[in-house]
Design a protein around this motif. Structure first.
Motif, PDB file in Angstrom:
ATOM      1  N   TYR A  32       0.589  -0.772   0.049  1.00 24.99           N
ATOM      2  CA  TYR A  32       0.183   0.048   0.082  1.00 24.99           C
ATOM      3  C   TYR A  32       0.518   1.115   0.068  1.00 24.99           C
ATOM      4  N   GLY A  33       2.219   1.334   0.808  1.00 21.57           N
ATOM      5  CA  GLY A  33       2.524   3.063   1.149  1.00 21.57           C
ATOM      6  C   GLY A  33       4.301   2.400   0.324  1.00 21.57           C
ATOM      7  N   GLY A  34       4.346   1.543  -0.210  1.00 22.47           N
ATOM      8  CA  GLY A  34       5.877   1.551  -1.229  1.00 22.47           C
ATOM      9  C   GLY A  34       6.790   0.649   0.036  1.00 22.47           C
ATOM     10  N   SER A  35       8.517   0.004  -0.603  1.00 17.65           N
ATOM     11  CA  SER A  35       8.880  -0.585   0.218  1.00 17.65           C
ATOM     12  C   SER A  35       9.343  -0.240   1.471  1.00 17.65           C
ATOM     13  N   ARG A  36       9.560   1.217   1.525  1.00 17.03           N
ATOM     14  CA  ARG A  36      10.318   2.241   3.164  1.00 17.03           C
ATOM     15  C   ARG A  36       9.178   2.502   3.830  1.00 17.03           C
ATOM     16  N   ILE A  37       7.756   2.063   3.460  1.00 13.30           N
ATOM     17  CA  ILE A  37       7.276   2.906   3.945  1.00 13.30           C
ATOM     18  C   ILE A  37       7.625   2.954   5.969  1.00 13.30           C
ATOM     19  N   MET A  38       8.159   1.727   6.347  1.00 13.80           N
ATOM     20  CA  MET A  38       7.459   0.966   8.141  1.00 13.80           C
ATOM     21  C   MET A  38       9.369   2.247   8.420  1.00 13.80           C
ATOM     22  N   THR A  39      10.620   1.991   7.341  1.00 14.77           N
ATOM     23  CA  THR A  39      11.420   2.797   7.434  1.00 14.77           C
ATOM     24  C   THR A  39      11.084   4.135   7.741  1.00 14.77           C
ATOM     25  N   ARG A  40      10.303   4.683   6.470  1.00 10.64           N
ATOM     26  CA  ARG A  40      10.192   6.149   7.453  1.00 10.64           C
ATOM     27  C   ARG A  40       9.108   6.392   8.330  1.00 10.64           C
ATOM     28  N   LEU A  41       8.413   5.851   8.749  1.00 13.49           N
ATOM     29  CA  LEU A  41       7.263   5.995   9.487  1.00 13.49           C
ATOM     30  C   LEU A  41       7.587   5.840  10.904  1.00 13.49           C
ATOM     31  N   LYS A  42       9.405   4.592  10.652  1.00 16.13           N
ATOM     32  CA  LYS A  42       9.740   4.415  12.308  1.00 16.13           C
ATOM     33  C   LYS A  42      10.809   5.569  12.109  1.00 16.13           C
ATOM     34  N   GLU A  43      11.361   6.663  11.605  1.00 14.73           N
ATOM     35  CA  GLU A  43      11.593   7.861  11.807  1.00 14.73           C
ATOM     36  C   GLU A  43      11.355   8.993  11.827  1.00 14.73           C
ATOM     37  N   GLN A  44       9.998   8.588  11.468  1.00  9.24           N
ATOM     38  CA  GLN A  44       8.877   9.971  12.195  1.00  9.24           C
ATOM     39  C   GLN A  44       8.397   9.597  12.810  1.00  9.24           C
ATOM     40  N   ALA A  45       8.037   8.679  13.878  1.00  6.18           N
ATOM     41  CA  ALA A  45       7.719   8.711  14.914  1.00  6.18           C
ATOM     42  C   ALA A  45       8.788   9.243  16.203  1.00  6.18           C
ATOM     43  N   GLU A  46       9.920   8.640  15.412  1.00  2.59           N
ATOM     44  CA  GLU A  46      10.683   9.353  16.863  1.00  2.59           C
ATOM     45  C   GLU A  46      10.939  10.707  16.637  1.00  2.59           C
ATOM     46  N   GLU A  47      10.992  11.233  15.536  1.00  8.74           N
ATOM     47  CA  GLU A  47      10.896  13.015  15.488  1.00  8.74           C
ATOM     48  C   GLU A  47       9.875  13.040  15.915  1.00  8.74           C
ATOM     49  N   ARG A  48       8.351  12.396  15.783  1.00  2.29           N
ATOM     50  CA  ARG A  48       7.755  13.363  16.897  1.00  2.29           C
ATOM     51  C   ARG A  48       7.145  12.717  18.284  1.00  2.29           C
ATOM     52  N   GLY A  49       8.489  12.088  18.277  1.00  2.33           N
ATOM     53  CA  GLY A  49       8.511  11.806  20.409  1.00  2.33           C
ATOM     54  C   GLY A  49       7.937  10.508  20.913  1.00  2.33           C
TER      55      GLY A  49
END
Ligand code: ZN
Length: 266
Positions: free
Chosen positions: A173-190
């Motif tokens: 649904y979101g491409g092969s890098r979506i979990m990597t990006r979400l983990k980075e964003q989760a960290e950025e958002r605290g």
């Protein structure tokens, strides 16, 4: 060891030994075949929770019991057992239609001293993982639905990704890098995201009985000093409730201290 566990799991008749397997099969839609490898397997300790390694080194034994996909009619009986045994736990909650009648139980979860973690509003992979924007919209909707029942939804900073942080269903649904990006964003958002290293496999097809659930947990836990145990408190997981007293007894008899996810040793 990891390879051995993984191989054994894949050979186990294709049973989906992982988080939310039943929900995946239900929600991924017709024709969306779910393979065991699509979901997060037992993560390596090295990448799972760095701070837990300190406790491993100190020889302390800790266990965090976690319940995903509730609340449901089985959450109350689980809370009764936890109260009787004086054991804390963490609930990664969902606010889909079939959970809504049970959301008032969130008040009791907090009042009893347990932790509430974020899981998903809809638990629908095709929606949640369509894009990173859709993922965060789902988390926002989840917190809005939790708001009437929890002390402060903005204080809920622990999350567990549906399917686990290395699931590959999301790639459709979101491409092969979506979990990597979400983990980075989760960290950025605290946010802190956490998987598990012990699985009850209680959402697997065939509804495993209580003895099987206990056996699955002991198999994963017996060589670990820090255990994060994945279980489910859905309306379908009655045998998890049945197994819970024996699960708690096993960890007590083997010298583990119980804590919520946020209180795992640092
Ligand atoms: Zn789930």
């Amino acid at each position: 060891m990891q390879l051995t566990l993984r191989t054994r799991r894949l050979l186990a008749g294709g049973l989906l030994a992982l988080a939310c397997a039943a929900a995946v099969l239900r929600l991924a839609g017709p024709g969306a075949v779910c393979r065991a490898g699509d979901l997060t397997d037992i993560p390596d300790d090295a990448g799972f929770l760095p701070r837990a390694q300190t406790a491993e080194a100190d020889g302390q034994k800790w266990v965090a019991l976690t319940f995903d996909d509730g609340p449901s009619r089985n959450t109350g009986p689980i809370l009764d057992i936890l109260a009787e045994q004086q054991v804390p736990a963490t609930f990664f909650v969902v606010t889909a239609e079939n959970n809504e009648n049970w959301l008032p139980l969130l008040e009791r979860i907090q009042a009893d001293g347990h932790q509430i973690g974020l899981h998903s509003c809809t638990h629908e992979y095709s929606k949640v993982y369509s894009s990173t924007t859709d993922f965060w919209a789902d988390i926002k909707a989840l917190k809005e639905k939790l708001a009437p029942y929890v002390t402060d939804p903005e204080a809920l900073t622990w999350l567990r990704f549906i399917g686990g942080s290395t699931n590959t269903i999301s790639h459709r649904y979101g491409g092969s890098r979506i979990m990597t990006r979400l983990k980075e964003q989760a960290e950025e958002r605290g946010y802190h995201s956490i998987d598990w290293n012990v699985s009850a496999e209680d959402a697997a097809g065939g509804h495993p009985d209580a003895q099987t659930i206990l056996r699955n947990i002991v198999k994963d836990a017996k060589e670990r000093n820090v255990c994060v145990v994945l279980m489910h408190d859905t309306k379908a997981t009655d045998t998890t409730v049945e197994a819970l007293p024996d699960i708690i007894s096993w960890f007590k008899e083997n010298g583990y201290q119980f804590c919520t996810v946020e209180n795992l040793p640092r």
